[in-house]
Design an enzyme around this catalytic site. Structure first.
Site, PDB file in Angstrom:
ATOM      1  N   ASN A  87       0.834  -1.196   0.000  1.00 24.96           N
ATOM      2  CA  ASN A  87       0.000   0.000   0.000  1.00 24.96           C
ATOM      3  C   ASN A  87       0.877   1.257   0.000  1.00 24.96           C
ATOM      4  O   ASN A  87       2.108   1.174  -0.014  1.00 24.96           O
ATOM      5  CB  ASN A  87      -0.947  -0.029   1.203  1.00 24.96           C
ATOM      6  CG  ASN A  87      -2.303   0.539   0.871  1.00 24.96           C
ATOM      7  OD1 ASN A  87      -2.409   1.502   0.106  1.00 24.96           O
ATOM      8  ND2 ASN A  87      -3.345  -0.044   1.424  1.00 24.96           N
ATOM      9  N   HIS A 117      24.435   2.154  11.851  1.00 20.53           N
ATOM     10  CA  HIS A 117      25.509   3.108  12.110  1.00 20.53           C
ATOM     11  C   HIS A 117      26.333   2.605  13.286  1.00 20.53           C
ATOM     12  O   HIS A 117      25.801   1.915  14.162  1.00 20.53           O
ATOM     13  CB  HIS A 117      24.931   4.495  12.406  1.00 20.53           C
ATOM     14  CG  HIS A 117      24.167   5.058  11.251  1.00 20.53           C
ATOM     15  ND1 HIS A 117      24.766   5.740  10.225  1.00 20.53           N
ATOM     16  CD2 HIS A 117      22.843   5.005  10.937  1.00 20.53           C
ATOM     17  CE1 HIS A 117      23.852   6.101   9.334  1.00 20.53           C
ATOM     18  NE2 HIS A 117      22.677   5.658   9.747  1.00 20.53           N
ATOM     19  N   THR A 167      12.570  -6.080  15.810  1.00 23.46           N
ATOM     20  CA  THR A 167      13.982  -5.879  16.118  1.00 23.46           C
ATOM     21  C   THR A 167      14.801  -7.150  15.978  1.00 23.46           C
ATOM     22  O   THR A 167      16.028  -7.088  15.956  1.00 23.46           O
ATOM     23  CB  THR A 167      14.147  -5.350  17.549  1.00 23.46           C
ATOM     24  OG1 THR A 167      13.622  -6.331  18.463  1.00 23.46           O
ATOM     25  CG2 THR A 167      13.424  -4.027  17.732  1.00 23.46           C
ATOM     26  N   ARG A 182       6.673  -8.912  19.687  1.00 23.49           N
ATOM     27  CA  ARG A 182       6.762 -10.194  20.392  1.00 23.49           C
ATOM     28  C   ARG A 182       5.650 -11.100  19.889  1.00 23.49           C
ATOM     29  O   ARG A 182       4.569 -10.629  19.514  1.00 23.49           O
ATOM     30  CB  ARG A 182       6.666 -10.000  21.902  1.00 23.49           C
ATOM     31  CG  ARG A 182       5.310  -9.524  22.359  1.00 23.49           C
ATOM     32  CD  ARG A 182       5.307  -9.030  23.804  1.00 23.49           C
ATOM     33  NE  ARG A 182       3.969  -8.717  24.233  1.00 23.49           N
ATOM     34  CZ  ARG A 182       3.248  -7.668  23.835  1.00 23.49           C
ATOM     35  NH1 ARG A 182       3.750  -6.831  22.947  1.00 23.49           N
ATOM     36  NH2 ARG A 182       2.038  -7.471  24.307  1.00 23.49           N
TER      37      ARG A 182
END
Length: 199
Positions: A87, A117, A167, A182
């Site tokens: 979308n 970084h 993550t 989670r």
């Protein structure tokens, strides 16, 4: 940190590199021109938009649709399978490879972010950066506003809730929500399904 490789070669290897390199700047400029042309095309101009996507991306499968606006870094490191739908507002920063399987559904304003970084302040001040690849399995659904961080792999059939921040890797056949994302339930990929048209 120079070792004889070009900055592009370092980038593609996943090592630290400097993004203001002239060769990389030229590739960014090329991608920006194709993106601008793609995003400026009205939705009915499907053939022209498909041509632009084919030129911009590393690979795009049959029947895949990406609604503009689309934002990428280079484009060439993005591979999207067949019958996918993204979308409005997909951001796919392909400093490293982004691989998307078949039949993937991507909600509005999803971000796939491969750049990283250095933690070390001196290297960061010197503008070194790197990237880690992202892999999205077949039949995944990424809810609107989801963010997938560098190095993440999401297994097939998994659903990522709207606004989730992924993550770390997610296995196949789960629902994941939250920040950080989670797993909140498992999905049975072989569960019988009633045809919604029948009721």
């Amino acid at each position: 940190m120079t070792d004889g490789r070009s900055m592009r070669e370092r980038m593609l290897a996943g090592d630290l590199y400097l993004a203001d390199d002239p060769e990389l700047a030229e590739l960014l400029h090329r991608a920006a021109g194709l993106m601008d042309a793609y995003n400026a095309n009205p939705l009915p101009a499907a053939d022209e938009r498909r041509r632009l996507l084919t030129e911009l991306l590393g690979e795009i499968g049959e029947g895949t649709e990406i609604r503009p606006p689309l934002r990428v870094d280079y484009g060439g490191q993005i591979r999207i399978g067949a019958r996918c739908f993204a979308n409005f507002g997909l951001v796919a920063l392909d400093v490293a490879a982004i691989t998307i399987g078949d039949d993937v559904q991507i909600g509005a304003n999803v971000q796939l972010l491969t750049p990283t970084h250095p933690i070390e302040p001196v290297l960061r001040r010197q503008k070194w950066e790197a990237a880690k690849p992202i892999t999205i399995g077949d039949n995944v659904w990424l809810g609107s506003g989801a963010i997938v961080l560098p190095g993440v792999t999401i297994g097939e059939n998994t659903v990522v809730g709207a606004g989730a921040v992924v993550t770390r890797d997610l296995p196949a056949n789960v629902v994941a929500v939250g920040n950080p994302a989670r797993v909140v339930r498992e999905i049975d990929p072989d569960a019988p399904v009633t045809d919604p048209r029948s009721g």
